[in-house]
Structures are given as structure tokens and as C-alpha cells.
Design a protein around this motif. Structure first.
Motif, PDB file in Angstrom:
ATOM      1  N   SER A 399       5.425   8.623   1.605  1.00  0.00           N
ATOM      2  CA  SER A 399       5.325  10.081   1.635  1.00  0.00           C
ATOM      3  C   SER A 399       5.101  10.634   0.238  1.00  0.00           C
ATOM      4  O   SER A 399       4.328  11.584   0.030  1.00  0.00           O
ATOM      5  N   LEU A 400       5.769  10.014  -0.740  1.00  0.00           N
ATOM      6  CA  LEU A 400       5.616  10.429  -2.131  1.00  0.00           C
ATOM      7  C   LEU A 400       4.169  10.310  -2.582  1.00  0.00           C
ATOM      8  O   LEU A 400       3.572  11.276  -3.087  1.00  0.00           O
ATOM      9  N   PHE A 401       3.553   9.154  -2.408  1.00  0.00           N
ATOM     10  CA  PHE A 401       2.185   8.957  -2.880  1.00  0.00           C
ATOM     11  C   PHE A 401       1.169   9.751  -2.057  1.00  0.00           C
ATOM     12  O   PHE A 401       0.135  10.173  -2.576  1.00  0.00           O
ATOM     13  N   ALA A 402       1.485   9.976  -0.799  1.00  0.00           N
ATOM     14  CA  ALA A 402       0.593  10.798   0.026  1.00  0.00           C
ATOM     15  C   ALA A 402       0.598  12.244  -0.433  1.00  0.00           C
ATOM     16  O   ALA A 402      -0.373  12.986  -0.219  1.00  0.00           O
ATOM     17  N   SER A 403       1.681  12.659  -1.090  1.00  0.00           N
ATOM     18  CA  SER A 403       1.802  14.064  -1.503  1.00  0.00           C
ATOM     19  C   SER A 403       1.203  14.344  -2.874  1.00  0.00           C
ATOM     20  O   SER A 403       1.107  15.495  -3.291  1.00  0.00           O
ATOM     21  N   ILE A 404       0.786  13.285  -3.597  1.00  0.00           N
ATOM     22  CA  ILE A 404       0.269  13.498  -4.949  1.00  0.00           C
ATOM     23  C   ILE A 404      -1.090  14.206  -4.881  1.00  0.00           C
ATOM     24  O   ILE A 404      -1.977  13.804  -4.140  1.00  0.00           O
ATOM     25  N   THR A 405      -1.219  15.251  -5.669  1.00  0.00           N
ATOM     26  CA  THR A 405      -2.413  16.089  -5.648  1.00  0.00           C
ATOM     27  C   THR A 405      -3.677  15.274  -5.914  1.00  0.00           C
ATOM     28  O   THR A 405      -3.726  14.465  -6.842  1.00  0.00           O
ATOM     29  N   TYR A 406      -4.708  15.520  -5.121  1.00  0.00           N
ATOM     30  CA  TYR A 406      -5.976  14.795  -5.251  1.00  0.00           C
ATOM     31  C   TYR A 406      -6.557  14.922  -6.657  1.00  0.00           C
ATOM     32  O   TYR A 406      -7.135  13.979  -7.202  1.00  0.00           O
ATOM     33  N   SER A 497      -3.004   0.034  -2.607  1.00  0.00           N
ATOM     34  CA  SER A 497      -4.459   0.009  -2.547  1.00  0.00           C
ATOM     35  C   SER A 497      -4.990   1.182  -3.359  1.00  0.00           C
ATOM     36  O   SER A 497      -4.595   2.333  -3.128  1.00  0.00           O
ATOM     37  N   SER A 498      -5.899   0.888  -4.300  1.00  0.00           N
ATOM     38  CA  SER A 498      -6.479   1.972  -5.093  1.00  0.00           C
ATOM     39  C   SER A 498      -7.397   2.834  -4.231  1.00  0.00           C
ATOM     40  O   SER A 498      -7.632   3.999  -4.536  1.00  0.00           O
ATOM     41  N   LYS A 499      -7.916   2.249  -3.145  1.00  0.00           N
ATOM     42  CA  LYS A 499      -8.760   3.020  -2.234  1.00  0.00           C
ATOM     43  C   LYS A 499      -7.927   3.986  -1.412  1.00  0.00           C
ATOM     44  O   LYS A 499      -8.263   5.168  -1.273  1.00  0.00           O
ATOM     45  N   GLU A 500      -6.823   3.469  -0.866  1.00  0.00           N
ATOM     46  CA  GLU A 500      -5.934   4.311  -0.053  1.00  0.00           C
ATOM     47  C   GLU A 500      -5.029   5.175  -0.924  1.00  0.00           C
ATOM     48  O   GLU A 500      -4.481   6.174  -0.459  1.00  0.00           O
ATOM     49  N   ARG A 501      -4.847   4.745  -2.184  1.00  0.00           N
ATOM     50  CA  ARG A 501      -3.931   5.429  -3.103  1.00  0.00           C
ATOM     51  C   ARG A 501      -2.519   5.505  -2.528  1.00  0.00           C
ATOM     52  O   ARG A 501      -1.840   6.519  -2.632  1.00  0.00           O
ATOM     53  N   ASN A 502      -2.128   4.418  -1.918  1.00  0.00           N
ATOM     54  CA  ASN A 502      -0.804   4.382  -1.306  1.00  0.00           C
ATOM     55  C   ASN A 502      -0.431   2.940  -1.008  1.00  0.00           C
ATOM     56  O   ASN A 502      -1.187   2.008  -1.267  1.00  0.00           O
ATOM     57  N   ILE A 503       0.766   2.777  -0.429  1.00  0.00           N
ATOM     58  CA  ILE A 503       1.276   1.460  -0.059  1.00  0.00           C
ATOM     59  C   ILE A 503       0.479   0.908   1.126  1.00  0.00           C
ATOM     60  O   ILE A 503       0.248   1.612   2.109  1.00  0.00           O
ATOM     61  N   VAL A 504       0.070  -0.358   1.009  1.00  0.00           N
ATOM     62  CA  VAL A 504      -0.576  -1.030   2.139  1.00  0.00           C
ATOM     63  C   VAL A 504       0.293  -2.178   2.657  1.00  0.00           C
ATOM     64  O   VAL A 504       0.043  -2.706   3.741  1.00  0.00           O
ATOM     65  N   ASN A 505       1.296  -2.537   1.894  1.00  0.00           N
ATOM     66  CA  ASN A 505       2.221  -3.576   2.354  1.00  0.00           C
ATOM     67  C   ASN A 505       3.573  -3.391   1.678  1.00  0.00           C
ATOM     68  O   ASN A 505       3.644  -3.242   0.451  1.00  0.00           O
ATOM     69  N   PHE A 506       4.612  -3.353   2.464  1.00  0.00           N
ATOM     70  CA  PHE A 506       5.979  -3.182   1.959  1.00  0.00           C
ATOM     71  C   PHE A 506       6.846  -4.254   2.622  1.00  0.00           C
ATOM     72  O   PHE A 506       7.007  -4.277   3.838  1.00  0.00           O
ATOM     73  N   GLU A 507       7.390  -5.163   1.820  1.00  0.00           N
ATOM     74  CA  GLU A 507       8.260  -6.216   2.353  1.00  0.00           C
ATOM     75  C   GLU A 507       9.584  -6.208   1.598  1.00  0.00           C
ATOM     76  O   GLU A 507       9.631  -5.887   0.411  1.00  0.00           O
ATOM     77  N   TRP A 508      10.603  -6.606   2.305  1.00  0.00           N
ATOM     78  CA  TRP A 508      11.903  -6.705   1.637  1.00  0.00           C
ATOM     79  C   TRP A 508      12.696  -7.843   2.267  1.00  0.00           C
ATOM     80  O   TRP A 508      12.481  -8.223   3.401  1.00  0.00           O
ATOM     81  N   GLN A 509      13.574  -8.387   1.456  1.00  0.00           N
ATOM     82  CA  GLN A 509      14.434  -9.469   1.951  1.00  0.00           C
ATOM     83  C   GLN A 509      15.772  -9.417   1.222  1.00  0.00           C
ATOM     84  O   GLN A 509      15.816  -9.402   0.004  1.00  0.00           O
TER      85      GLN A 509
END
Length: 512
Positions: A399-406, A497-509
Motif C-alpha cells: 500500500s505504501l509503494f502504491a501510494s507514492i506519487t507518480y 519490480s521497477s516496472k510495477e514499482r512495487n512488491i512482486v514477491n514477499f516471503e517470510w520464515q
């Protein structure tokens, strides 16, 4: 209960009107008796530099009654009063040479009135200054004391205008050269300001200046030590968590005992001991933030900067080094010193939570510039980490990266820059007051980011346009560094992804 001297810079007023005074006269006496006559001190804004100069002024003017009960009272020879020339560039604007010259003319007149002397009208600032020194010496039959406050303000006022700042620097160089040329008439000189220019660029005509900025004997010349706090303010701190107080406001260091910024601490007391960014909020570091953005600076690196002494002192308008100006302006401080055959290496970082949180709040505003209220995002990220809710953490960061101004991405390739994504996440985490370690060193390599808070340790790996973040975390076994820790331990791998300008994969363990 004595009054709090918030913003008061005059020693006599503090002593006469029953304000709290932290005794610095032992340091003043050491300076006076050291045998050296010319001193320079750099300290950040609102650290008590002007008050220390005022204290020196009262000492040299032999105002003995003001010093009853203080260290110097029965140790100094009060029989001689010296003429004191007090110069401050703190007032007024300096957008032109004529403005600087007019201000110097006003300063000379002020000193003429204070010393009850009259100098003739001369052609320029240097000749007026020379006349003031000689006339003071001739009138009082004593050598002159020169105290210069905010010596660098005309230059710093024009830091965004390299041409004008360079012109003013040359005029000030000529003005300050008068001091050395008139050594025979001068007993003592003390110059102070925020920045430390090289002697070549500003003090080439004053090469006998003794710089005490990082001299350990004078480390506490400004600010309050922990002992000062306990000795003078313990009655106001009965219900205050001392550890929290130190983490928020202590930590400024110049190779001696760490100190609190006096202005910020006094504001904390005045506001009923509510933790806020009192010192930081008095001046927004917009210029520094813009410099970070312009240079694609990897913001997490600010947690650990390595510099030598030359770099600490290399600030100049011709070549502005971000780390140097951050150190001199108080946003970074010395945390450790490594000495070896090659010389000294200084480890710098944020002094305390106030600066770390305040600075990273500005990083968020000017680097990320989100369209939505970033306070909501901060709260969501904090709650997710505190409750170890990794799904909520993923959602919050997306949500944070989606909100960054174009517009942040236009006319540059900042979205392809791995440091941008790491810097934004780091800024959010650091602004929450959590322990964040960038480039965290292990015996197998460096962790991109380590976060520790309360019962949690989280190890982050970031990649842009590449896969394998979690694979790298596991193969490098970075987590082994923290296996003996009692905190829970989680690996978090984030791929952008620099194209999507957002997270494309989030993993945690979760490791433990």
C-alpha cells in the motif's frame, strides 16, 4: 525552583534573574589559562554556543559578582577588565555583499557604543574592524578580547546559491584576516559557528587558530551531561523513565561524555516531560533531504558512516559532502573511534531517537511523497511488526509503494535503483523509533536491514528485478548472528519490480 532558561543566551540575565545555569566556567578557565589565544569551536544550532561566549564576555569584563558559587569565582584574577569586541552574525539576512557590509558596519557601531569609543568612518569592513581593535586598545590600555558568534551564517544563508556563498566567503576571509594582522593588540579570540570550513577556504589569514571542536577536554563545552541532568533537574524528572530520556535526547558526542541538546531538553521539561522532537523541529533539513534525493543516496547507510578527520572538516560551498554537513549540523554524531597506523577513523550515526525519527519523517515526505497520510501507514507497519503479522506487513508495504506519487518517478530512473526501495522502507522503520541496522555485518556477509524491537528481531533482504531473496537469506545463514538472542527471529525477503514499482514477491520464515 529556578526558572528554565529556554532561549536565553545572556549569562548576566540567567544569573541575575534566577534561571538554572549549568556551570561551564571550569572549561572557560581552562581555555583562558591554556596559553593559546585563538580558539575555534563548531557546534550545531541551539547548543549553547552564544551563552558560552556571553560567559566569556562577563569573565573578561571582570563581572565577578555574577560568578558567586561557580567554579571560577575564587580561581580567576578579577583585577583586570579587558575591552571585549562581541561580533554576532546571527541577525539579519545576507543575500548580497552590500547586506553583509551594512551588517558589519552596524556591528562596529554596536561595539563602539558598548565600549564608549568613537571610530572614524572608514572605506570598508576590514579597515573599520582594524580601527575598532586599535581604538579599544588605546582607550583601555589593555589588549582586546574578540568573540565572534555564528561566523558562518552569511555563507550558510546562501548554501543553495554556490556563486553568492562563494563571494561572501571571500569577503569574510578578508574580514577575519584582520585578527592575525593585529595580534599585538589582542589577548584572546574565540570564534564559533555551525560549520567548519577548511583554513584554506576561510581562515587562510588566521592560521594560528586552535580548533577545539573534537578536543576531548572540551567535549562538554556546550550541552548537558547526564550528571548535569541529575544534579540540576532530578526534582522535575521524578516520573520520567531515565532510559527512555537518554534514548530520545542524549547521545551527541565530540570524543568525550555524550550530551543532551540543552534547548531540546529544556523544552521537554517545559512541556510536562512529553517526548517530542523539540530540537529537530526548530529547523527543517530540506536542503539535506533534497541532496539525498538528487544523489540517489542509500539512506540506510546513515546508520553507520566512516570518516577520517579531513572528511569531518571538509565542508565547503564548492564541494558539499552530505555526510560532512550532516555531522556538522548535528544530524550525525561520533559513536566510536578506530585508531591505527593509518590514522583515526570516526564512526558516525544518528545521536538519538529524536533525530533519527525526525529526519526519517522528512525522508518519507520528500523521498517517497505518498499521496495518502503516511501516519496511517506508519501505524499499520508498527502494528504488523509488533504483532508479528507478516500478512499485514506485506499489505502495508504494498500500500505504501502504491501510494507514492507518480511524479517521483518521472525524469529519472529512481524506480530501478535498489537503494530507493530500501531507503523508503528503512525511513518508515526508523521513523517508528525501532532499532534498525543497515548493512548489518555477519561472518558470512552483510544483511540488508536488521530490525530489533521489544521481543522481535527481523532480518530483511531486498532485491529489484531479481529473484532469490529468500534463497540468499537461507544460504548465507545471516540469522545465526542472532540465534542466541532471546527475541523471536524472522527472515523477510522482499522482491520489487521497477516496472510495477512495487512488491512482486514477499516471503517470510520464522526461525525461532
Amino acid at each position: 525552583m529556578k526558572k528554565l532558561p529556554i532561549g536565553i543566551q545572556t549569562f548576566a540575565k540567567i544569573r541575575e534573574d534566577d534561571f538554572v545555569y549549568i556551570d561551564k566556567t571550569d572549561i572557560a578557565l581552562k581555555l583562558i589559562q591554556s596559553g593559546g589565544g585563538y580558539f575555534f569551536l563548531s557546534r550545531p544550532r541551539r547548543f549553547g554556543k552564544s551563552l558560552f561566549l556571553s560567559t566569556l564576555k562577563s569573565i573578561f569584563r571582570a563581572e565577578k559578582d555574577l560568578f558567586k558559587g561557580l567554579y571560577i569565582y575564587d580561581k580567576y584574577d578579577w583585577r583586570i577588565s579587558y575591552p571585549v569586541i562581541h561580533i554576532s552574525f546571527g541577525a539579519g539576512g545576507y543575500q548580497s555583499v552590500s547586506a553583509l557590509n551594512q551588517n558589519i558596519k552596524d556591528i562596529v557601531r554596536y561595539n563602539e557604543d558598548a565600549l564608549k569609543i568613537k571610530c572614524g568612518e572608514k572605506d570598508g569592513p576590514e579597515t573599520n574592524f582594524i580601527d575598532l581593535i586599535k581604538k579599544s586598545f588605546d582607550t583601555y590600555k589593555q589588549k582586546v578580547v574578540i568573540l565572534i558568534d555564528e561566523y558562518d551564517k552569511p555563507i550558510l544563508d546562501n548554501i543553495d546559491n554556490s556563486e553568492m556563498s562563494g563571494i561572501l566567503r571571500e569577503h569574510l576571509k578578508n574580514f577575519y584576516s584582520v585578527i592575525k594582522e593585529n595580534d599585538e593588540f589582542i589577548k584572546f579570540t574565540f570564534i564559533t559557528g555551525v560549520s567548519k570550513f577548511s583554513k584554506v577556504s576561510l581562515f587562510s589569514g588566521l592560521n594560528n587558530l586552535n580548533d577545539i571542536t573534537i578536543a576531548s577536554d572540551y567535549a562538554t563545552i556546550c550541552g548537558y551531561t547526564q550528571k548535569d541532568i541529575e544534579d540540576h533537574f532530578s526534582d522535575r524528572l521524578k516520573n520520567v523513565d531515565r532510559n527512555a530520556l537518554q534514548q530520545w535526547y542524549n547521545g551527541y558526542s565530540w570524543l568525550g561524555d555524550p550530551v543532551y541538546n540543552s534547548f531540546g531538553f529544556l523544552c521537554f521539561l517545559f512541556n510536562n516531560c512529553v517526548f517530542e522532537n523539540y530540537w529537530f523541529s526548530t529547523a527543517t533539513p530540506t536542503f539535506l533531504i533534497k541532496l539525498i534525493k538528487k544523489r540517489y543516496y542509500h539512506v540506510p547507510n546513515l546508520e553507520k558512516i566512516v570518516m577520517d578527520k579531513k572528511m569531518l572538516e571538509s565542508f565547503d560551498t564548492d564541494k558539499i559532502e552530505l555526510e560532512t554537513i550532516m555531522w556538522q549540523s548535528g544530524y550525525l554524531t561520533i559513536k566510536d573511534v578506530i585508531r591505527n597506523i593509518r590514522g583515526s577513523r570516526y564512526i558516525l550515526s544518528f545521536p538519538n531517537n529524536e533525530v533519527r525519527m525526525g529526519f526519517n519523517d522528512h525522508i518519507i515526505d520528500l523521498l517517497a511523497r505518498p499521496k495518502t497520510n503516511h501516519l496511517i501507514t506508519q501505524d499499520n507497519i508498527f502494528d504488523a511488526l509488533y504483532n508479528e503479522d507478516m500478512k499485514k506487513l506485506e499489505t502495508s508495504i504494498k500500500s505504501l509503494f502504491a501510494s507514492i506519487t507518480y511524479h517521483n518517478f518521472t525524469k529519472n530512473e529512481i524506480d530501478r535503483y535498489e537503494g530507493f526501495y530500501a531507503s523508503v522502507i528503512y525511513a518508515y522503520l526508523a521513523s517508528l523509533g525501532m532499532e534498525v541496522y543497515a548493512e548489518d555485518t555477519t561472518n558470512r556477509g552483510r544483511i540488508d536491514l536488521t530490525l530489533r524491537y521489544d521481543s522481535i528481531t527481523a532480518i530483511f533482504e531486498f532485491k529489484v528485478d531479481h529473484q532469490g531473496a529468500m534463497k540468499q537469506l537461507k544460504e548465507m545463514r545471516y540469522h545465526e548472528k542472532y540465534m542466541a538472542d532471546s527475541r523471536s527471529l524472522t527472515l523477510i525477503a522482499i522482491e520489487f519490480s521497477s516496472k510495477e514499482r512495487n512488491i512482486v514477491n514477499f516471503e517470510w520464515q520464522k526461525i525461532k
